[in-house]
Write an enzyme that holds these catalytic residues in place. Structure first.
Site, PDB file in Angstrom:
ATOM      1  CG  ASP A   3      -8.481  -4.288  -3.239  1.00  0.00           C
ATOM      2  OD1 ASP A   3      -7.819  -3.322  -3.552  1.00  0.00           O
ATOM      3  OD2 ASP A   3      -9.633  -3.504  -2.614  1.00  0.00           O
TER       4      ASP A   3
ATOM      5  CG  HIS B 275      -1.833   0.740   1.306  1.00  0.00           C
ATOM      6  ND1 HIS B 275      -2.163   2.594   1.502  1.00  0.00           N
ATOM      7  CD2 HIS B 275      -2.974   1.121   0.829  1.00  0.00           C
ATOM      8  CE1 HIS B 275      -2.834   2.829   1.252  1.00  0.00           C
ATOM      9  NE2 HIS B 275      -3.986   2.162   1.247  1.00  0.00           N
TER      10      HIS B 275
HETATM   11  C1  SDX Z   1      -5.910   0.019  -3.560  1.00  0.00           C
HETATM   12  O1  SDX Z   1      -3.926   4.905  -2.279  1.00  0.00           O
HETATM   13  C2  SDX Z   1      -5.074   3.970  -1.991  1.00  0.00           C
HETATM   14  O2  SDX Z   1      -5.820   4.539  -0.493  1.00  0.00           O
HETATM   15  C3  SDX Z   1      -5.330   2.731  -2.215  1.00  0.00           C
HETATM   16  C4  SDX Z   1      -6.703   1.396  -1.315  1.00  0.00           C
HETATM   17  C5  SDX Z   1      -7.939   3.234  -1.703  1.00  0.00           C
HETATM   18  O3  SDX Z   1      -8.895   1.931  -0.301  1.00  0.00           O
HETATM   19  O4  SDX Z   1      -8.708   3.771  -2.104  1.00  0.00           O
HETATM   20  O5  SDX Z   1      -6.615   1.692  -0.791  1.00  0.00           O
HETATM   21  C6  SDX Z   1      -6.959   0.830  -2.643  1.00  0.00           C
HETATM   22  O6  SDX Z   1      -5.768   0.414  -4.152  1.00  0.00           O
HETATM   23  C7  SDX Z   1      -5.358  -1.062  -2.408  1.00  0.00           C
HETATM   24  C8  SDX Z   1      -3.755  -1.067  -2.801  1.00  0.00           C
HETATM   25  C9  SDX Z   1      -3.932  -2.503  -3.898  1.00  0.00           C
HETATM   26  N1  SDX Z   1      -3.396  -2.522  -5.343  1.00  0.00           N
HETATM   27  C10 SDX Z   1      -2.626  -3.916  -5.475  1.00  0.00           C
HETATM   28  O7  SDX Z   1      -3.004  -4.841  -4.165  1.00  0.00           O
HETATM   29  C11 SDX Z   1      -1.826  -4.544  -5.837  1.00  0.00           C
HETATM   30  C12 SDX Z   1      -0.742  -4.803  -5.853  1.00  0.00           C
HETATM   31  N2  SDX Z   1       0.248  -3.610  -4.702  1.00  0.00           N
HETATM   32  C13 SDX Z   1       0.861  -3.166  -5.599  1.00  0.00           C
HETATM   33  O8  SDX Z   1       1.372  -2.802  -6.741  1.00  0.00           O
HETATM   34  C14 SDX Z   1       1.759  -1.569  -4.952  1.00  0.00           C
HETATM   35  O9  SDX Z   1       2.090  -2.131  -3.600  1.00  0.00           O
HETATM   36  C15 SDX Z   1       0.990  -0.226  -4.466  1.00  0.00           C
HETATM   37  C16 SDX Z   1       0.497  -0.135  -5.807  1.00  0.00           C
HETATM   38  C17 SDX Z   1      -0.234  -1.381  -3.359  1.00  0.00           C
HETATM   39  C18 SDX Z   1       2.078   0.462  -4.006  1.00  0.00           C
HETATM   40  O10 SDX Z   1       2.986   1.018  -4.704  1.00  0.00           O
HETATM   41  P1  SDX Z   1       3.929   1.749  -4.447  1.00  0.00           P
HETATM   42  O11 SDX Z   1       3.573   2.399  -3.091  1.00  0.00           O
HETATM   43  O12 SDX Z   1       4.075   2.626  -5.667  1.00  0.00           O
HETATM   44  O13 SDX Z   1       4.895   1.317  -3.968  1.00  0.00           O
HETATM   45  P2  SDX Z   1       5.624   0.099  -5.172  1.00  0.00           P
HETATM   46  O14 SDX Z   1       5.229  -0.025  -6.474  1.00  0.00           O
HETATM   47  O15 SDX Z   1       6.762   0.876  -5.449  1.00  0.00           O
HETATM   48  O16 SDX Z   1       6.693  -0.758  -4.395  1.00  0.00           O
HETATM   49  C19 SDX Z   1       8.011  -0.632  -3.826  1.00  0.00           C
HETATM   50  C20 SDX Z   1       8.819  -1.690  -3.731  1.00  0.00           C
HETATM   51  C21 SDX Z   1       9.245  -2.332  -5.196  1.00  0.00           C
HETATM   52  O17 SDX Z   1       9.702  -3.582  -4.693  1.00  0.00           O
HETATM   53  P3  SDX Z   1      11.372  -2.543  -5.103  1.00  0.00           P
HETATM   54  O18 SDX Z   1      12.035  -1.917  -6.429  1.00  0.00           O
HETATM   55  O19 SDX Z   1      11.879  -1.415  -4.035  1.00  0.00           O
HETATM   56  O20 SDX Z   1      12.578  -3.750  -4.772  1.00  0.00           O
HETATM   57  O21 SDX Z   1       7.702  -2.925  -3.643  1.00  0.00           O
HETATM   58  C22 SDX Z   1       7.301  -3.516  -4.433  1.00  0.00           C
HETATM   59  C23 SDX Z   1       8.027  -3.442  -5.804  1.00  0.00           C
HETATM   60  O22 SDX Z   1       7.924  -4.228  -6.693  1.00  0.00           O
HETATM   61  N3  SDX Z   1       5.778  -4.702  -3.819  1.00  0.00           N
HETATM   62  C24 SDX Z   1       5.832  -5.576  -4.612  1.00  0.00           C
HETATM   63  C25 SDX Z   1       4.055  -5.149  -4.718  1.00  0.00           C
HETATM   64  N4  SDX Z   1       3.904  -3.901  -4.244  1.00  0.00           N
HETATM   65  C26 SDX Z   1       5.027  -3.428  -4.136  1.00  0.00           C
HETATM   66  N5  SDX Z   1       6.573  -6.330  -4.739  1.00  0.00           N
HETATM   67  C27 SDX Z   1       5.319  -7.544  -4.624  1.00  0.00           C
HETATM   68  N6  SDX Z   1       4.153  -7.843  -4.595  1.00  0.00           N
HETATM   69  C28 SDX Z   1       3.315  -6.382  -4.288  1.00  0.00           C
HETATM   70  N7  SDX Z   1       2.463  -6.669  -3.828  1.00  0.00           N
END
Ligand code: SDX
Length: 428
Positions: free
Chosen positions: A364, A307
């Site tokens: 989610d 998140h």
């Molecule tokens: C919602 O913002 C809100 O409030 C949203 C929400 C709402 O109520 O409106 O809460 C609802 O959208 C919840 C999120 C639902 N999405 C998912 O579950 C999809 C999977 N999660 C991700 O794609 C990710 O965690 C996000 C999009 C939720 C957040 O992404 P960020 O903050 O941009 O973080 P990032 O992508 O830069 O990740 C940081 C690191 C990275 O690794 P490094 O580059 O540091 O090595 O964490 C890793 C990412 O690769 N990472 C994951 C991951 N999420 C982040 N690795 C594996 N699996 C994951 N799910």
């Protein structure tokens, strides 16, 4: 109370004011920075950028705190109802009994949509994803309510648009589903509660009476409360930016639905179930999928994990996980996917890759399991999220308009070609 920050750049010192929120968030106000220093800021994905001051929702990502207008999500999920929470978000205070009764009656009496919406609906093929249909149908409301196009009208006019949005979204959502399954649409019934009315419009058939289960409607109501607002997330920021151009509430909400649809945002609840099902079909080997999620060369992500704000736990996920257990027990459903989800959570939370990146289950991760138990089809999960988020979108749109926020127009850092002369095609 005000503070200042100093920016030292190119031998000069620039003073910038610091804005302090009621929960002691400190923000450097850079609104005049470019004029003073020629500098802008760059923050891809707005990870560290506040877009507005808002009094609606407070999140503390480190402590896993979520409050709507100061009330904790735990209390509201336990003690309130969705329409009461919608009233709180939109009008800032919990309603009196009279206010809530009037609000509920107003919504019941505006749940019908113009019959011409049916011909718009008929234009969609059955394979159309309900989110795409819903976004289009919400935008079409501007055609049936042209006075809604002017967001600068009287408070009464705006409030009429607000009531119609809340009243009609369940009808449009259920009709998007009926289009998907090519079943006759079902009209709203004024004598049913919000959640019960939605469920009967989803599942009633001309051949049978749909009996609404109190277990199901109570679970739906709780899920809608949990999704009702979440400060400046992707779809809410979209609603605010679209509304900042003085576009109508319906056009702004339609854009919000489109943003929510993405699998990294609200579309994750559908992606989670698809992921869990794939793991189940593949033999339930969660370690294999955790390894895939960690592999930089593998595009696979653990959907429902991580998140932007919560860096400890998403309080909604905690509530939903318990509700999933309760609902499956009450409905006597044994869903193998729930066990896979719990094992996945256990393995991931014990793994340094996830711990070091503060990746925990989000709202989610478990919601799809409940929706499935309630008989909601997978490609309607994100529509359920939109139904819940609507009061938040409305409250945020209203706040942006009442605060006379300027049109949202970020700057950029240009990295393209420097000036060059046009070359006729013969010479290229
Ligand atoms: C919602 O913002 C809100 O409030 C949203 C929400 C709402 O109520 O409106 O809460 C609802 O959208 C919840 C999120 C639902 N999405 C998912 O579950 C999809 C999977 N999660 C991700 O794609 C990710 O965690 C996000 C999009 C939720 C957040 O992404 P960020 O903050 O941009 O973080 P990032 O992508 O830069 O990740 C940081 C690191 C990275 O690794 P490094 O580059 O540091 O090595 O964490 C890793 C990412 O690769 N990472 C994951 C991951 N999420 C982040 N690795 C594996 N699996 C994951 N799910």
């Amino acid at each position: 109370m005000s503070k200042k920050a100093e920016l030292h750049y190119n031998g000069k010192v620039y003073e910038v004011p610091v804005v302090i929120g009621t929960e002691n968030e400190n923000a450097i106000d850079i609104s005049k920075l470019r004029g003073k220093s020629g500098l802008i800021t760059l923050d891809r994905g707005f990870k560290n950028t506040g877009s507005c001051e808002s009094a609606i929702t407070f999140l503390d990502g480190e402590e896993g705190v979520l409050r709507y207008r100061g009330y904790s999500i735990e209390e509201l999920a336990e003690k309130s109802t969705f329409l009461e929470v919608a009233f709180l978000l939109i009008y800032s205070e919990l309603p009196t009994r009279e206010e809530l009764d009037a609000f509920t009656k107003d919504i019941s009496e505006h749940s019908l949509v113009h019959e011409d919406v049916r011909s718009i609906l008929d234009g969609f093929p059955s394979k159309a994803h309900p989110m795409g249909v819903l976004s289009s149908l919400v935008s079409s409301l501007t055609a049936f309510y042209p006075k809604s196009l002017d967001p600068n009208r009287s408070v009464e006019q705006i409030n009429g648009t607000v009531i119609r949005a809340i009243a009609k979204l369940p009808t449009l959502a259920a009709w998007s589903y009926k289009n998907r399954v090519r079943q006759p649409i079902v009209y709203p019934k004024n004598n049913l509660s919000y959640s019960a009315n939605f469920m009967q419009m989803m599942f009633a058939l001309p051949t049978t009476d749909y009996v609404v289960s109190p277990v199901i409607t109570k679970a739906i109501d709780k899920l809608l409360i949990l999704h009702a607002d979440h400060e400046q997330n992707c779809s809410t920021s979209t609603v605010r930016v679209v509304g900042s151009s003085h576009a109508s509430l319906y056009a702004s909400v339609s854009a919000g639905i489109a943003a929510l649809w993405g699998p990294l945002h609200g579309g994750a609840n559908q992606a989670v179930i698809e992921m869990l099902e794939a793991i189940r079909i593949d033999g339930g080997d969660v370690d294999k999928y955790v390894a895939k999620a960690k592999d930089k060369d593998d595009a696979f992500r653990l959907m429902g994990f991580g998140h932007r704000v919560y860096k400890s736990f998403d309080p909604r996920a905690t509530i939903i996980k318990k509700a999933a257990d309760d609902v499956l027990k009450e409905l006597n459903i044994n869903d193998p996917v729930l066990e896979i989800a719990k094992r996945l959570e256990e393995v991931a939370l014990d793994d340094d890759y996830f711990k070091s990146r503060n990746l925990y289950p989000n709202v989610d991760f478990y919601s799809g399991i409940i929706y499935r138990a309630l008989g909601i089809p997978t490609d309607m999960f994100t529509v359920m999220f939109a139904l819940g988020r609507l009061p938040g979108w409305i409250a945020q749109w209203k706040e942006m308009r009442e605060n006379h926020e300027p049109i949202g127009r970020p700057r950029q850092v240009y990295t393209g070609s420097k000036e060059r002369k046009y070359v006729p095609i013969e010479s290229r």
